[in-house]
Scaffold this active site. Structure first.
Site, PDB file in Angstrom:
ATOM      1  N   LYS A  79      24.894   8.111  16.435  1.00  0.00           N
ATOM      2  CA  LYS A  79      23.710   7.256  16.477  1.00  0.00           C
ATOM      3  C   LYS A  79      22.553   8.126  16.959  1.00  0.00           C
ATOM      4  O   LYS A  79      22.517   8.562  18.110  1.00  0.00           O
ATOM      5  CB  LYS A  79      23.889   6.076  17.417  1.00  0.00           C
ATOM      6  CG  LYS A  79      22.646   5.181  17.481  1.00  0.00           C
ATOM      7  CD  LYS A  79      22.701   4.184  18.616  1.00  0.00           C
ATOM      8  CE  LYS A  79      21.394   3.390  18.680  1.00  0.00           C
ATOM      9  NZ  LYS A  79      20.216   4.247  18.984  1.00  0.00           N
ATOM     10  N   GLY A  93      22.871   9.495  28.788  1.00  0.00           N
ATOM     11  CA  GLY A  93      21.704   8.623  28.881  1.00  0.00           C
ATOM     12  C   GLY A  93      21.618   7.941  30.221  1.00  0.00           C
ATOM     13  O   GLY A  93      22.149   8.419  31.227  1.00  0.00           O
ATOM     14  N   SER A  94      20.987   6.786  30.226  1.00  0.00           N
ATOM     15  CA  SER A  94      20.714   6.072  31.472  1.00  0.00           C
ATOM     16  C   SER A  94      21.949   5.377  31.997  1.00  0.00           C
ATOM     17  O   SER A  94      22.889   5.065  31.255  1.00  0.00           O
ATOM     18  CB  SER A  94      19.605   5.037  31.253  1.00  0.00           C
ATOM     19  OG  SER A  94      20.072   3.980  30.429  1.00  0.00           O
ATOM     20  N   GLY A 138      22.079   1.729  30.355  1.00  0.00           N
ATOM     21  CA  GLY A 138      22.554   1.732  28.976  1.00  0.00           C
ATOM     22  C   GLY A 138      23.996   2.175  28.867  1.00  0.00           C
ATOM     23  O   GLY A 138      24.790   1.591  28.120  1.00  0.00           O
ATOM     24  N   GLY A 139      24.355   3.210  29.621  1.00  0.00           N
ATOM     25  CA  GLY A 139      25.720   3.694  29.579  1.00  0.00           C
ATOM     26  C   GLY A 139      26.714   2.687  30.109  1.00  0.00           C
ATOM     27  O   GLY A 139      27.798   2.507  29.543  1.00  0.00           O
ATOM     28  N   GLU A 149      27.797  10.421  30.443  1.00  0.00           N
ATOM     29  CA  GLU A 149      27.111  11.221  31.466  1.00  0.00           C
ATOM     30  C   GLU A 149      25.822  10.489  31.765  1.00  0.00           C
ATOM     31  O   GLU A 149      24.949  10.362  30.901  1.00  0.00           O
ATOM     32  CB  GLU A 149      26.861  12.640  30.935  1.00  0.00           C
ATOM     33  CG  GLU A 149      26.375  13.600  31.996  1.00  0.00           C
ATOM     34  CD  GLU A 149      24.867  13.601  32.074  1.00  0.00           C
ATOM     35  OE1 GLU A 149      24.351  12.956  33.015  1.00  0.00           O
ATOM     36  OE2 GLU A 149      24.217  14.212  31.233  1.00  0.00           O
ATOM     37  N   CYS A 160      19.012  15.949  33.468  1.00  0.00           N
ATOM     38  CA  CYS A 160      19.984  15.156  34.223  1.00  0.00           C
ATOM     39  C   CYS A 160      20.422  15.872  35.492  1.00  0.00           C
ATOM     40  O   CYS A 160      20.957  15.240  36.403  1.00  0.00           O
ATOM     41  CB  CYS A 160      21.185  14.815  33.355  1.00  0.00           C
ATOM     42  SG  CYS A 160      21.851  16.199  32.424  1.00  0.00           S
ATOM     43  N   GLU A 164      18.393   7.570  40.766  1.00  0.00           N
ATOM     44  CA  GLU A 164      17.650   8.537  39.962  1.00  0.00           C
ATOM     45  C   GLU A 164      16.380   7.927  39.393  1.00  0.00           C
ATOM     46  O   GLU A 164      16.372   6.792  38.890  1.00  0.00           O
ATOM     47  CB  GLU A 164      18.516   9.038  38.801  1.00  0.00           C
ATOM     48  CG  GLU A 164      17.809  10.044  37.911  1.00  0.00           C
ATOM     49  CD  GLU A 164      18.597  10.392  36.661  1.00  0.00           C
ATOM     50  OE1 GLU A 164      18.472  11.530  36.192  1.00  0.00           O
ATOM     51  OE2 GLU A 164      19.337   9.525  36.160  1.00  0.00           O
TER      52      GLU A 164
END
Length: 506
Positions: A182, A239-240, A243-244, A263, A300, A389
């Site tokens: 994606k 990603g965030s 979202g993750g 991650e 990150c 974060e």
């Protein structure tokens, strides 16, 4: 001049359109229109990946390595065009993107080299013991086998190295797993152009066309449809946290739960020990500011927290960091949404009564300016918001005694990295900190800054939750291949029936 995207999806080796679309939002240059993938197209891409799994998983290692090298060559052939469109979409400097492209092709070559030897398959053999009493023991052999089609989510902050041809894709293909990517909506043109390189390599090498697919879209529903497709057997995500975690939960709730290798980022704390500060406070303060603001803080591994002793040496460090940050101008962020989230995060942090501002600069539009705050160890441990974060160039100085440093290290959430800045005279305190930090982080550093992840066999880019969703895995380095393999035991199989890589393996 330059690459002009056509805006379609790559499914089963063909470029496919859909009726709805979304526009790109480049930092500079022209915007383009891209098709939104439909649920039916997601299902088609996943079914093609499953069909391709059978020949690809049985393809000899040398042929899989040749395909990875062909992808590398096709990416390099499009290098100038990739840099141009990636710069337009992300705002990242051309030099940074060329370096990232080199890392991307370097990963592909590295994984090709790794799979040419069977060592990564962890082959094991326990020979038969027919005379064992009271019962004989059968022969048992073990081999790692690919799990099936893998869904990969491109990351916003690395349009190349953590995206369409990034480490997740490279390691899954190396393991023998087809991939459905994606693309990230922040850089859809870059994603499409890299997918063109994959298609060229597929035609050149004659592999099953479903071995790689790119689907694009701007909505959350596309990602949900992808991870819930029954043909997908694992997911790679960078990603965030929000979202993750949402995708992780979907994977767990499937009728057949699957592993989600996410991650999710961290604050990557640095501990500045007393003798290090005495000898080089100013250099450390300037170095931290440079690491904190590199790439507008959109790494990150950005070191967002510095744990510093009270006193004059700590003051020297803080003053040097503030002076260095004051010289950093506005930097373009990857997307308007990321820039807005950065401003909101800084405002949220500034509103806490547990911090005070050391350096404040306003940010506007798609640009970010650095900010710096200070708190105490007690307040940091009591206010969980301070350890969250914020994606961008913001740092928190935590003033702490030696005893408080140890308590703070033990109270941390999971991190990607933890750093000790020390001199030989600091070894006693460092010994106290190391057991806590190695429990909390995937990578420990001494006298360095964590922004920069080497792609080598000993690298771990992951850590305990919430840094990542699987503390036993890494998304960078050769061990990343193991995420997409599973062990299979073979008991008493005749030699001619064993997988080729197990025959005569003793």
């Amino acid at each position: 001049m330059g690459y002009k995207p056509h805006g379609r999806h790559l499914i089963a080796g063909a470029w496919v359109a859909s009726d709805t679309s979304f526009p790109s939002a480049p930092s500079s240059g022209p915007a383009h229109t891209f098709c939104e993938a439909t649920p039916a197209q997601v299902a088609q891409a996943c079914a093609a990946a499953e069909e391709a799994f059978w020949p690809w998983s049985q393809t000899p290692r040398a042929a899989r390595a040749a395909f990875l090298r062909a992808v590398t060559e096709e990416i390099e052939a499009r290098g100038a065009e990739i840099t141009e469109i990636a710069h337009q979409e992300s705002g990242l400097p051309a030099a940074r993107l060329e370096g990232e492209r080199g890392r991307t092709t370097g990963q592909l070559r590295l994984f090709a080299d790794v799979i040419e030897s069977p060592d990564y398959l962890d082959r094991r053999t326990d020979p038969a013991l027919p005379a064992r009493q009271p019962l004989p023991r059968p022969e048992i052999r073990l081999l790692q086998q690919p799990v099936g089609p893998v869904a990969v989510f491109g990351a916003s902050n690395f349009p190349l190295a953590f995206s369409v041809a990034g480490g997740d894709t490279a390691s899954a293909l190396a393991a023998g797993c087809p991939v459905v990517v994606k693309g990230h909506p922040a850089h859809p043109g870059t994603s499409e152009l890299v997918a063109e390189a994959f298609r060229a390599a597929i035609l050149r090498c004659g592999v099953a066309p479903g071995v790689f697919a790119l689907i694009q879209g701007s909505g959350h529903g596309l990602g949900a449809a992808l991870v819930c497709d029954p043909w997908i057997k694992a997911v790679g995500f960078t990603g965030s946290l929000a979202g993750g975690r949402a995708l992780f939960d979907l994977c767990a709730r499937r009728p057949e739960p699957i592993p989600f290798f996410g991650e999710l980022g961290a604050v990557n704390p640095m501990f500045l020990l007393p003798h290090a500060l005495t000898s080089r406070a100013e250099a450390l303060g300037g170095g931290w500011a440079a690491s904190l603001t590199a790439g507008a803080g959109q790494f990150c591994t950005n070191p967002g927290v510095a744990v510093v002793p009270e006193g004059a040496d700590g003051d020297r460090f803080v003053n040097a960091a503030v002076d260095a940050l004051a010289g950093v101008g506005a930097q373009v962020m990857l997307t308007d949404g990321i820039a807005a989230a950065y401003r909101a995060g800084v405002e949220r942090l500034a509103a806490r009564n547990t911090v005070r501002a050391l350096y404040a600069a306003s940010s506007e539009d798609r640009c970010a300016r650095p900010n710096l705050f200070e708190t105490t160890a007690a307040e940091f441990l009591s206010d969980s918001v301070l350890g969250h974060e914020i994606f961008g160039p913001v740092g928190v100085v935590v003033r702490a005694s030696a005893a408080e440093m140890v308590a703070l290290a033990r109270g941390l959430e999971g991190q990607l990295t933890a750093t000790l800045h020390m001199e030989p005279e600091d070894i006693g305190l460092a010994r106290q900190l190391r057991p806590a930090l190695e429990r909390k982080a995937g990578r420990l550093l001494v006298n360095g800054f964590p922004t920069g992840v080497e792609v080598v066999s000993a690298m771990v880019h992951g850590g305990p939750y919430p840094a990542s969703t699987n503390f036993g895995a890494t998304s960078v380095g050769t061990m990343a291949i193991r995420r997409f393999l599973r062990p299979v035991s073979y008991q008493n199989l005749p030699e001619e029936l064993l997988p080729e890589d197990l025959r005569c393996a003793m």
